[in-house]
Write a protein that holds these residues in place. Structure first.
Motif, PDB file in Angstrom:
ATOM      1  N   LEU A   1      -0.266  -4.225  -2.714  1.00  0.00           N
ATOM      2  CA  LEU A   1       0.902  -3.732  -3.447  1.00  0.00           C
ATOM      3  C   LEU A   1       0.836  -2.220  -3.614  1.00  0.00           C
ATOM      4  O   LEU A   1       1.840  -1.517  -3.422  1.00  0.00           O
ATOM      5  CB  LEU A   1       0.980  -4.417  -4.814  1.00  0.00           C
ATOM      6  CG  LEU A   1       2.155  -4.003  -5.698  1.00  0.00           C
ATOM      7  CD1 LEU A   1       3.473  -4.284  -4.991  1.00  0.00           C
ATOM      8  CD2 LEU A   1       2.099  -4.714  -7.042  1.00  0.00           C
ATOM      9  N   ARG A   2      -0.331  -1.690  -3.962  1.00  0.00           N
ATOM     10  CA  ARG A   2      -0.452  -0.240  -4.109  1.00  0.00           C
ATOM     11  C   ARG A   2      -0.282   0.473  -2.771  1.00  0.00           C
ATOM     12  O   ARG A   2       0.317   1.550  -2.704  1.00  0.00           O
ATOM     13  CB  ARG A   2      -1.811   0.095  -4.725  1.00  0.00           C
ATOM     14  CG  ARG A   2      -1.915  -0.268  -6.206  1.00  0.00           C
ATOM     15  CD  ARG A   2      -3.208   0.243  -6.805  1.00  0.00           C
ATOM     16  NE  ARG A   2      -3.276  -0.015  -8.236  1.00  0.00           N
ATOM     17  CZ  ARG A   2      -4.281   0.378  -9.011  1.00  0.00           C
ATOM     18  NH1 ARG A   2      -5.303   1.048  -8.489  1.00  0.00           N
ATOM     19  NH2 ARG A   2      -4.269   0.089 -10.299  1.00  0.00           N
ATOM     20  N   ARG A   3      -0.800  -0.143  -1.702  1.00  0.00           N
ATOM     21  CA  ARG A   3      -0.624   0.457  -0.372  1.00  0.00           C
ATOM     22  C   ARG A   3       0.853   0.478   0.014  1.00  0.00           C
ATOM     23  O   ARG A   3       1.329   1.424   0.647  1.00  0.00           O
ATOM     24  CB  ARG A   3      -1.453  -0.323   0.643  1.00  0.00           C
ATOM     25  CG  ARG A   3      -2.952  -0.114   0.481  1.00  0.00           C
ATOM     26  CD  ARG A   3      -3.758  -1.113   1.278  1.00  0.00           C
ATOM     27  NE  ARG A   3      -3.552  -0.971   2.705  1.00  0.00           N
ATOM     28  CZ  ARG A   3      -4.148  -1.740   3.621  1.00  0.00           C
ATOM     29  NH1 ARG A   3      -4.987  -2.698   3.225  1.00  0.00           N
ATOM     30  NH2 ARG A   3      -3.927  -1.552   4.901  1.00  0.00           N
TER      31      ARG A   3
ATOM     32  N   MET B   1      -7.995  -0.507  -2.082  1.00  0.00           N
ATOM     33  CA  MET B   1      -6.644  -0.456  -2.643  1.00  0.00           C
ATOM     34  C   MET B   1      -5.919  -1.770  -2.349  1.00  0.00           C
ATOM     35  O   MET B   1      -5.978  -2.278  -1.227  1.00  0.00           O
ATOM     36  CB  MET B   1      -5.856   0.724  -2.050  1.00  0.00           C
ATOM     37  CG  MET B   1      -4.467   0.915  -2.682  1.00  0.00           C
ATOM     38  SD  MET B   1      -3.542   2.250  -1.894  1.00  0.00           S
ATOM     39  CE  MET B   1      -4.555   3.667  -2.337  1.00  0.00           C
ATOM     40  N   SER B   2      -5.216  -2.332  -3.338  1.00  0.00           N
ATOM     41  CA  SER B   2      -4.499  -3.587  -3.140  1.00  0.00           C
ATOM     42  C   SER B   2      -3.321  -3.380  -2.197  1.00  0.00           C
ATOM     43  O   SER B   2      -2.849  -2.261  -1.985  1.00  0.00           O
ATOM     44  CB  SER B   2      -3.999  -4.131  -4.477  1.00  0.00           C
ATOM     45  OG  SER B   2      -2.978  -3.294  -4.997  1.00  0.00           O
TER      46      SER B   2
ATOM     47  N   LEU C   1       3.471   0.546  -2.168  1.00  0.00           N
ATOM     48  CA  LEU C   1       4.166   1.529  -3.000  1.00  0.00           C
ATOM     49  C   LEU C   1       3.823   2.963  -2.606  1.00  0.00           C
ATOM     50  O   LEU C   1       4.642   3.877  -2.806  1.00  0.00           O
ATOM     51  CB  LEU C   1       3.828   1.294  -4.473  1.00  0.00           C
ATOM     52  CG  LEU C   1       4.330  -0.031  -5.066  1.00  0.00           C
ATOM     53  CD1 LEU C   1       3.868  -0.194  -6.498  1.00  0.00           C
ATOM     54  CD2 LEU C   1       5.849  -0.121  -4.970  1.00  0.00           C
ATOM     55  N   ALA C   2       2.635   3.163  -2.022  1.00  0.00           N
ATOM     56  CA  ALA C   2       2.245   4.504  -1.589  1.00  0.00           C
ATOM     57  C   ALA C   2       3.112   5.011  -0.432  1.00  0.00           C
ATOM     58  O   ALA C   2       3.156   6.209  -0.166  1.00  0.00           O
ATOM     59  CB  ALA C   2       0.773   4.511  -1.174  1.00  0.00           C
TER      60      ALA C   2
END
Length: 408
Positions: free
Chosen positions: A4-6, A1-2, A8-9
């Motif tokens: 940025l996604r981490r 997972m990038s 936003l999570a």
């Protein structure tokens, strides 16, 4: 997972952290455009490479067989080369191979790329794997950090010194303690106000041995290459610098590099000494697993405790913020928002100070209108609390739940 996604999570669990992080990324990514606008309206300085001019002149004098250090008409050394003789070796190849402006551009580009590479090493040492596009995207964020961008405009060494500290932190986390000590010593030898960055050396014998060995090796090489007389003159430069550092100007008398953290505070020298002793006490008692917090404490203390400091010294706080962010994210009661906000305040300090100086009444103390001071205190304070709690100094552990409680 990038990454940025981490990030936003986490928006449901820690919304303030996510918002602050996105604001910081946006501020760093857009700053070159902001600076271009500020230049166009006559607020921000151009790319003048003034400090590199002092370095280039010193190289020219060295090649001609003259002294590296020259006094100006007022009898001081302002505007001239102020580093120890050995530091000229890092600058000479650029000046000898190119004309002034190409040499200055290449020098500043190399220091920023050095810092970019060092931060990647540090992030990897912290257990984070970056994708290729994330590595590429990291470069404009590093270059867009306002203290680094200002250092580029001046042709300063700040980005290169921050890179040395970042590599030292990475080496320490990877178990290469003597290398970490040597890199830290190299930074301190080149610029003595960076001495607080050596706090982590006191927490590990191998790091301390590496620093002593590295420092002595640099000193011996410097004397061998430049002679004793050059170093005697450098001591005169240091004495002049200490005397000059006692003369403080109000932060309201604004220039882009100005940062006066203890302006107007009585007994500021005594306060610096007491703070330094407190850091030493924490470093001597901190356990090995507090290395991230202890290293961050020393790095972030550089712009706060140096006798005469400038905005570009904040570059040393960049690895400090990364170390603290990693440490806070690993804590169940961590406060990762604090280091992010601290870095954001450092980023906006220069022109935030200008705006605050214009908008606030004269009766508001100049000490209080400095965004960088509040960011600096956030980083130093958070690191100090974590180190003190880990070292169990004076029952500070009882304060940690209050400091560490989630409010996001």
């Amino acid at each position: 997972m990038s990454l940025l996604r981490r990030l936003l999570a986490r928006r449901d669990d820690t919304p303030l952290f996510v918002v602050a992080s996105l604001l910081l990324v946006l501020a760093l990514a857009t700053y070159p455009a902001v600076d271009w606008y500020l230049q166009s309206v006559g607020v921000a300085p151009r790319f003048g490479f003034w400090d590199f001019g002092a370095y280039a002149n010193a190289v020219d004098r060295w090649v001609a067989g003259d002294s590296l250090y020259v006094r100006n008409e007022s009898g001081g050394y302002h505007g001239s080369y102020l580093y120890p003789p050995i530091a000229i070796l890092a600058l000479a190849p650029f000046r000898l191979a190119f004309g002034f402006r190409p040499a200055a551009i290449l020098w500043t580009a190399c220091t920023v790329l050095f810092l970019w590479a060092a931060i990647q090493r540090l992030v990897g040492a912290l257990g984070v794997t970056l994708r290729r596009w994330e590595r590429v995207a990291l470069l404009p964020l590093v270059a867009g950090f306002q203290p680094v961008f200002l250092a580029v405009k001046l042709g300063q060494t700040a980005a290169g010194l921050a890179a040395l500290l970042t590599l030292a932190a990475s080496a320490s986390l990877r178990g290469r303690s003597r290398l970490a000590g040597g890199l830290t010593a190299c930074c301190g030898v080149v610029k003595l106000p960076y001495a607080p960055a050596g706090a982590h050396l006191l927490g590990d014998r191998d790091r301390f041995v590496g620093a002593v060995a590295g420092g002595l090796a640099l000193l011996a090489l410097s004397i061998l290459l430049f002679g004793v007389e050059a170093h005697r003159t450098f001591l005169d430069v240091l004495a002049w610098g200490i005397e000059t550092g006692r003369v403080a100007r109000s932060p309201r008398i604004w220039l882009p590099p100005y940062y006066r953290p203890l302006y107007g505070v009585p007994y500021s020298l005594a306060l610096r000494l007491l703070a330094s002793l407190a850091i030493v006490a924490g470093a001597l008692r901190a356990p090995a697993d507090a290395v991230r917090e202890l290293t961050a404490l020393g790095f972030a203390a550089v712009p706060l405790l140096a006798p005469l400091t400038y905005t570009y010294y904040f570059a040393a706080a960049l690895p400090a913020g990364i170390l603290l962010l990693a440490a806070e994210l690993d804590r169940p009661d961590g406060r990762p928002t604090l280091p992010v906000v601290g870095l954001l305040l450092l980023h906006v300090h220069s022109y935030g100070l200008r705006a605050a100086g214009t908008l606030t009444p004269e009766w508001v103390p100049g000490l209080l209108i400095q965004p960088g001071l509040w960011g600096n205190l956030l980083l130093v304070g958070l690191a100090a609390v974590r180190v003190a709690a880990a070292a169990d100094l004076g029952g500070v552990h009882s304060l940690v739940p209050a400091v560490g409680r989630h409010e996001d």
